[in-house]
Write a protein that holds these residues in place. Structure first.
Motif, PDB file in Angstrom:
ATOM      1  N   SER A 403       0.450  -0.995  -0.197  1.00 10.58           N
ATOM      2  CA  SER A 403       0.198   0.047  -0.563  1.00 10.58           C
ATOM      3  C   SER A 403       1.008   1.289  -0.100  1.00 10.58           C
ATOM      4  CB  SER A 403      -1.266  -0.155   1.067  1.00 10.58           C
ATOM      5  OG  SER A 403      -0.302   0.524   2.758  1.00 10.58           O
ATOM      6  N   GLY A 404       1.890   1.093   0.874  1.00 16.76           N
ATOM      7  CA  GLY A 404       3.248   1.992   0.597  1.00 16.76           C
ATOM      8  C   GLY A 404       3.372   2.727  -0.399  1.00 16.76           C
ATOM      9  N   ARG A 405       4.022   1.815  -1.155  1.00 17.78           N
ATOM     10  CA  ARG A 405       4.529   1.713  -2.878  1.00 17.78           C
ATOM     11  C   ARG A 405       3.271   2.042  -3.396  1.00 17.78           C
ATOM     12  NH1 ARG A 405       8.523  -1.190  -5.936  1.00 17.78           N
ATOM     13  NH2 ARG A 405       7.952  -2.076  -8.175  1.00 17.78           N
ATOM     14  N   ILE A 406       1.973   1.346  -3.593  1.00 17.48           N
ATOM     15  CA  ILE A 406       0.795   2.629  -4.601  1.00 17.48           C
ATOM     16  C   ILE A 406       1.606   3.857  -4.196  1.00 17.48           C
ATOM     17  CG2 ILE A 406      -1.140   2.233  -5.047  1.00 17.48           C
ATOM     18  CD1 ILE A 406      -0.852  -0.606  -4.550  1.00 17.48           C
ATOM     19  N   LYS A 407       1.330   3.883  -2.722  1.00 13.51           N
ATOM     20  CA  LYS A 407       0.160   5.454  -2.160  1.00 13.51           C
ATOM     21  C   LYS A 407       1.921   6.230  -2.892  1.00 13.51           C
ATOM     22  CE  LYS A 407      -0.554   8.850   0.390  1.00 13.51           C
ATOM     23  NZ  LYS A 407      -2.094   9.906  -0.129  1.00 13.51           N
ATOM     24  N   SER A 408       3.037   5.940  -2.855  1.00 14.83           N
ATOM     25  CA  SER A 408       3.730   6.862  -3.045  1.00 14.83           C
ATOM     26  C   SER A 408       4.363   6.914  -5.048  1.00 14.83           C
ATOM     27  CB  SER A 408       4.969   5.996  -2.449  1.00 14.83           C
ATOM     28  OG  SER A 408       5.912   5.143  -3.235  1.00 14.83           O
ATOM     29  N   ARG A 409       3.943   5.775  -4.825  1.00 14.00           N
ATOM     30  CA  ARG A 409       3.987   6.032  -6.661  1.00 14.00           C
ATOM     31  C   ARG A 409       2.858   6.924  -7.606  1.00 14.00           C
ATOM     32  NH1 ARG A 409       7.811   2.490  -8.809  1.00 14.00           N
ATOM     33  NH2 ARG A 409       9.535   1.736  -7.200  1.00 14.00           N
ATOM     34  N   LEU A 410       1.935   6.368  -7.223  1.00 11.71           N
ATOM     35  CA  LEU A 410       0.425   7.108  -7.925  1.00 11.71           C
ATOM     36  C   LEU A 410       0.186   8.347  -7.208  1.00 11.71           C
ATOM     37  CD1 LEU A 410      -0.770   3.471  -9.110  1.00 11.71           C
ATOM     38  CD2 LEU A 410       0.563   4.854  -9.723  1.00 11.71           C
ATOM     39  N   GLY A 411       0.553   8.069  -5.681  1.00 13.07           N
ATOM     40  CA  GLY A 411      -0.993   9.339  -4.688  1.00 13.07           C
ATOM     41  C   GLY A 411      -1.912   8.765  -4.245  1.00 13.07           C
ATOM     42  N   VAL A 412      -2.165   7.370  -4.353  1.00  8.27           N
ATOM     43  CA  VAL A 412      -3.503   7.623  -3.857  1.00  8.27           C
ATOM     44  C   VAL A 412      -3.706   6.041  -2.204  1.00  8.27           C
ATOM     45  CG1 VAL A 412      -3.489   5.394  -5.555  1.00  8.27           C
ATOM     46  CG2 VAL A 412      -6.040   6.393  -4.513  1.00  8.27           C
ATOM     47  N   SER A 413      -4.292   6.387  -1.873  1.00  5.94           N
ATOM     48  CA  SER A 413      -4.623   5.154  -0.239  1.00  5.94           C
ATOM     49  C   SER A 413      -4.794   3.695  -1.181  1.00  5.94           C
ATOM     50  CB  SER A 413      -5.148   6.281   0.663  1.00  5.94           C
ATOM     51  OG  SER A 413      -3.609   7.892   0.786  1.00  5.94           O
ATOM     52  N   CYS A 414      -5.223   3.082  -0.490  1.00 10.44           N
ATOM     53  CA  CYS A 414      -5.537   2.263  -0.871  1.00 10.44           C
ATOM     54  C   CYS A 414      -5.923   1.044   0.541  1.00 10.44           C
ATOM     55  CB  CYS A 414      -5.951   0.905  -1.819  1.00 10.44           C
ATOM     56  SG  CYS A 414      -3.890   0.281  -2.545  1.00 10.44           S
ATOM     57  N   THR A 415      -6.284   0.141   0.626  1.00 12.40           N
ATOM     58  CA  THR A 415      -6.562  -1.036   1.131  1.00 12.40           C
ATOM     59  C   THR A 415      -5.406  -2.506   0.590  1.00 12.40           C
ATOM     60  OG1 THR A 415      -7.761  -1.098   2.507  1.00 12.40           O
ATOM     61  CG2 THR A 415      -7.331  -2.756   3.189  1.00 12.40           C
ATOM     62  N   ILE A 416      -4.693  -3.522   1.074  1.00  9.85           N
ATOM     63  CA  ILE A 416      -4.621  -4.341   0.963  1.00  9.85           C
ATOM     64  C   ILE A 416      -5.001  -5.633   1.291  1.00  9.85           C
ATOM     65  CG2 ILE A 416      -2.213  -5.544  -0.087  1.00  9.85           C
ATOM     66  CD1 ILE A 416      -2.258  -2.614  -1.880  1.00  9.85           C
ATOM     67  N   ALA A 417      -5.815  -6.016   0.205  1.00 10.15           N
ATOM     68  CA  ALA A 417      -6.105  -7.724   0.597  1.00 10.15           C
ATOM     69  C   ALA A 417      -5.767  -9.271  -0.025  1.00 10.15           C
ATOM     70  CB  ALA A 417      -7.876  -7.924   0.546  1.00 10.15           C
ATOM     71  N   LEU A 418      -4.674  -9.352   0.998  1.00  5.84           N
ATOM     72  CA  LEU A 418      -3.835 -11.320   0.419  1.00  5.84           C
ATOM     73  C   LEU A 418      -4.868 -12.130   0.257  1.00  5.84           C
ATOM     74  CD1 LEU A 418      -0.409 -10.457   2.079  1.00  5.84           C
ATOM     75  CD2 LEU A 418      -1.008  -9.989  -0.403  1.00  5.84           C
ATOM     76  N   LYS A 419      -4.610 -12.472  -0.836  1.00 11.81           N
ATOM     77  CA  LYS A 419      -5.869 -13.935  -1.658  1.00 11.81           C
ATOM     78  C   LYS A 419      -4.695 -15.047  -1.061  1.00 11.81           C
ATOM     79  CE  LYS A 419      -9.615 -11.235  -0.918  1.00 11.81           C
ATOM     80  NZ  LYS A 419     -10.431 -11.892  -0.188  1.00 11.81           N
ATOM     81  N   ALA A 420      -4.855 -16.052  -1.034  1.00 10.63           N
ATOM     82  CA  ALA A 420      -4.609 -17.590  -1.264  1.00 10.63           C
ATOM     83  C   ALA A 420      -4.170 -17.866  -2.736  1.00 10.63           C
ATOM     84  CB  ALA A 420      -5.188 -18.721  -0.534  1.00 10.63           C
ATOM     85  N   SER A 421      -2.919 -18.243  -2.996  1.00  8.97           N
ATOM     86  CA  SER A 421      -2.963 -18.896  -4.587  1.00  8.97           C
ATOM     87  C   SER A 421      -3.866 -19.778  -4.919  1.00  8.97           C
ATOM     88  CB  SER A 421      -2.134 -19.836  -4.675  1.00  8.97           C
ATOM     89  OG  SER A 421      -1.200 -19.749  -6.182  1.00  8.97           O
ATOM     90  N   GLY A 422      -5.053 -18.672  -6.384  1.00 11.05           N
ATOM     91  CA  GLY A 422      -6.099 -19.630  -6.748  1.00 11.05           C
ATOM     92  C   GLY A 422      -7.224 -19.100  -6.243  1.00 11.05           C
ATOM     93  N   GLU A 423      -7.196 -18.316  -4.969  1.00 14.19           N
ATOM     94  CA  GLU A 423      -8.546 -18.025  -5.035  1.00 14.19           C
ATOM     95  C   GLU A 423      -9.178 -16.429  -5.312  1.00 14.19           C
ATOM     96  OE1 GLU A 423     -10.207 -15.930  -0.902  1.00 14.19           O
ATOM     97  OE2 GLU A 423      -8.262 -16.383  -0.807  1.00 14.19           O
ATOM     98  N   LEU A 424      -7.911 -15.778  -6.716  1.00 14.11           N
ATOM     99  CA  LEU A 424      -9.157 -14.961  -7.501  1.00 14.11           C
ATOM    100  C   LEU A 424      -9.531 -15.708  -8.981  1.00 14.11           C
ATOM    101  CD1 LEU A 424      -7.029 -12.030  -7.063  1.00 14.11           C
ATOM    102  CD2 LEU A 424      -8.738 -12.181  -6.176  1.00 14.11           C
ATOM    103  N   PRO A 425     -10.638 -14.944  -9.613  1.00 13.54           N
ATOM    104  CA  PRO A 425     -11.160 -16.136 -10.301  1.00 13.54           C
ATOM    105  C   PRO A 425     -10.047 -15.309 -11.773  1.00 13.54           C
ATOM    106  CG  PRO A 425     -12.439 -13.426 -10.187  1.00 13.54           C
ATOM    107  CD  PRO A 425     -11.079 -14.109  -9.014  1.00 13.54           C
ATOM    108  N   ARG A 426     -10.361 -16.921 -12.057  1.00  9.78           N
ATOM    109  CA  ARG A 426      -8.856 -16.639 -14.121  1.00  9.78           C
ATOM    110  C   ARG A 426      -9.207 -16.727 -15.033  1.00  9.78           C
ATOM    111  NH1 ARG A 426      -6.182 -16.487  -9.938  1.00  9.78           N
ATOM    112  NH2 ARG A 426      -4.131 -18.186 -10.027  1.00  9.78           N
ATOM    113  N   SER A 427      -9.072 -15.601 -15.814  1.00  9.56           N
ATOM    114  CA  SER A 427      -9.520 -14.864 -17.057  1.00  9.56           C
ATOM    115  C   SER A 427      -9.373 -16.847 -17.839  1.00  9.56           C
ATOM    116  CB  SER A 427      -8.919 -13.900 -18.158  1.00  9.56           C
ATOM    117  OG  SER A 427      -9.378 -13.740 -19.430  1.00  9.56           O
ATOM    118  N   GLN A 428     -10.422 -16.350 -18.905  1.00  5.81           N
ATOM    119  CA  GLN A 428     -10.840 -17.220 -19.998  1.00  5.81           C
ATOM    120  C   GLN A 428     -10.688 -16.152 -21.066  1.00  5.81           C
ATOM    121  OE1 GLN A 428     -10.701 -21.271 -19.927  1.00  5.81           O
ATOM    122  NE2 GLN A 428     -10.287 -20.433 -17.347  1.00  5.81           N
ATOM    123  N   GLY A 429     -10.519 -15.052 -20.824  1.00  2.00           N
ATOM    124  CA  GLY A 429     -10.587 -14.143 -22.281  1.00  2.00           C
ATOM    125  C   GLY A 429     -10.566 -13.124 -21.830  1.00  2.00           C
ATOM    126  N   LYS A 430     -10.962 -11.780 -21.463  1.00  2.00           N
ATOM    127  CA  LYS A 430     -10.824 -10.271 -21.622  1.00  2.00           C
ATOM    128  C   LYS A 430     -11.023 -10.016 -19.708  1.00  2.00           C
ATOM    129  CE  LYS A 430     -12.220  -7.685 -25.229  1.00  2.00           C
ATOM    130  NZ  LYS A 430     -12.699  -6.681 -25.586  1.00  2.00           N
TER     131      LYS A 430
END
Length: 441
Positions: A403-430
């Motif tokens: 979050s500090g890296r994103i804040k320092s480079r882009l100037g925007v604050s955000c929350t980071i939520a780490l997910k286990a491997s394979g937890e986010l949906p995979r793209s079959q296209g776009k």
């Protein structure tokens, strides 16, 4: 002997000299074709004629390429207002194929092709594949989606015209894709970059080292992707990754491509398309070399001539010579879409900027999703990020660091939520990079 004769014929099917045409000759060709396009649109598309009449312009007002700025823009709203065939410049009976968007945000945008349009499209895609390093006889693994989406069929017919052996696998069934890459020995793979990443991951899980397979070239497009993603794909797949660009509304894939020599900006085929870059807010042209929204006019299409179509893609044009010797101006990497830009507490952010900051971080995979929510009267952003296989996903310090890296480079604050491997949906296209949960007013 027959094979050699066939290869020679295929190599001459499209005019390679057009790619190295002197700039003055290219401009003269553009002007001649632009005049024909304007007359075709005005004479045969009532919606266009009414719009131009209201703006006080007619085809004969165009005396130079710069005069195109006098004509109104075309947008997706024009396509939806005339759904389905109201922008066609030929009778529907002369249209041999239809493609369309998903229509998830309203009426679908419908595009049509005469047989000459299909031949042109195939020619341009053959030119693109050859520019990227493809050649007759290559096995080309086509993992772009087939159907109403223009990607699969656009690449397919261009590859066949070039003389490639096409594997029309489309998207999905990713383990089978890996097996086919092994069994058929493709030299070229075509896919969205996010799906190519999915293929690489599945191959690793199967114990298959794609880097040891014959595949050498990846032609990736249909979504913005960063140079960091390029480097990651090249390392995982052992290929040279080449950027491909196109829009269904313009013709589909085949509008521009990087050359395999430099891979530093996409050669836009100016003998068939006129490119402008405008400020998306003022709608005025930007200074040469400055970033803005890409606007395109088709110069040789019959069924659906497009005049000053607003792509919403943010990029820059460069006139700098390319090492490959082609003279067409290059479209530099698309950094995002104007309509994909997120404004978080007054800061403009593109998903590709987040991607570029995540790729290459220790124990972090390239899979992420941005979730936008309303926090009282203000917007908030959470970046969900998968960790690499075997890495912990409860590392509070890592969240703080990112979050500090994103804040320092882009100037925007955000929350980071780490997910286990394979937890986010995979793209079959776009890939779907942004999930907007904000309540609309």
């Amino acid at each position: 002997m027959n094979h050699q004769a066939s290869s020679d014929t295929l190599a001459d099917m499209f005019d390679r000299s057009a790619e190295t045409m002197p700039r003055a000759d290219l401009a003269a060709l553009q002007l001649s074709r632009l005049k024909q396009t304007l007359h075709n649109a005005y004479a045969n598309v009532p919606h266009v004629r009414a719009k131009w009449d209201a703006a006080g312009v007619r085809p004969e007002h165009l005396k130079s390429l710069a005069d195109i700025a006098r004509f109104p823009f075309t947008t997706k709203a024009d396509m939806r207002d005339t759904y389905p065939f109201g922008l066609f410049a030929v009778p529907r009976e002369q249209v041999v194929r239809l493609h369309a968007s998903s229509g998830t945000t309203g009426k679908a945008t419908v595009v049509g092709y005469t047989q000459n349009d299909i031949d042109l499209w195939s020619n341009l895609m053959a030119r693109c594949i050859a520019c990227a390093g493809g050649r007759p006889g290559d096995v080309l693994h086509n993992a772009y989606g087939y159907g109403l989406f223009t990607g699969g069929l656009g690449v397919h017919y261009g590859a066949e015209l070039l003389g490639c052996t096409v594997v029309p696998v489309s998207g999905g069934l990713t383990e089978r894709q890996v097996t086919l890459l092994q069994d058929f020995g493709a030299r070229i793979i075509c896919a969205t970059p996010s799906y190519a990443l999915n293929i690489a991951e599945v191959a690793e899980a199967m114990g298959v080292d794609v880097r040891k397979l014959p595949v050498q070239i990846g032609i990736f497009g249909a979504e913005p992707w960063s140079n960091e993603m390029r480097h990651d794909l090249e390392a995982r797949l052992g290929i040279a990754a080449v950027d491909l660009y196109g829009l269904s509304e313009i013709i589909g894939p085949g509008v521009a491509v990087e050359c395999g020599v430099a891979r530093n900006g996409l050669h836009g085929w100016e003998d068939h398309f006129l490119f402008e870059v405008i400020d998306p807010k003022t709608l005025e042209p930007v200074k040469p070399g400055d970033a803005g929204e890409l606007v395109m006019t088709t110069l040789t299409k019959e069924a659906l001539p497009m005049v000053r179509y607003r792509s919403r893609d943010i990029t820059r044009l460069t006139d700098e010579p390319c090492a490959c010797g082609r003279t067409h101006r290059r479209i530099l990497r698309v950094t995002g879409r104007d309509d994909d830009m997120m404004i978080i507490r007054g800061v403009n952010v593109y998903p590709s900027q987040i991607e570029a900051l995540l790729i290459g971080l220790p124990d972090i995979s390239p899979h992420y999703q941005i979730v936008l929510m309303r926090d009282g009267a203000l917007d908030s952003m959470t970046v969900e990020i998968e960790v690499a296989p075997g890495a912990p996903h409860d590392d509070a310090q890592k969240c703080t660091d990112i979050s500090g890296r994103i804040k320092s480079r882009l100037g925007v604050s955000c929350t980071i939520a780490l997910k286990a491997s394979g937890e986010l949906p995979r793209s079959q296209g776009k890939a779907v990079r942004v999930k907007d949960l904000r309540k609309k007013p």
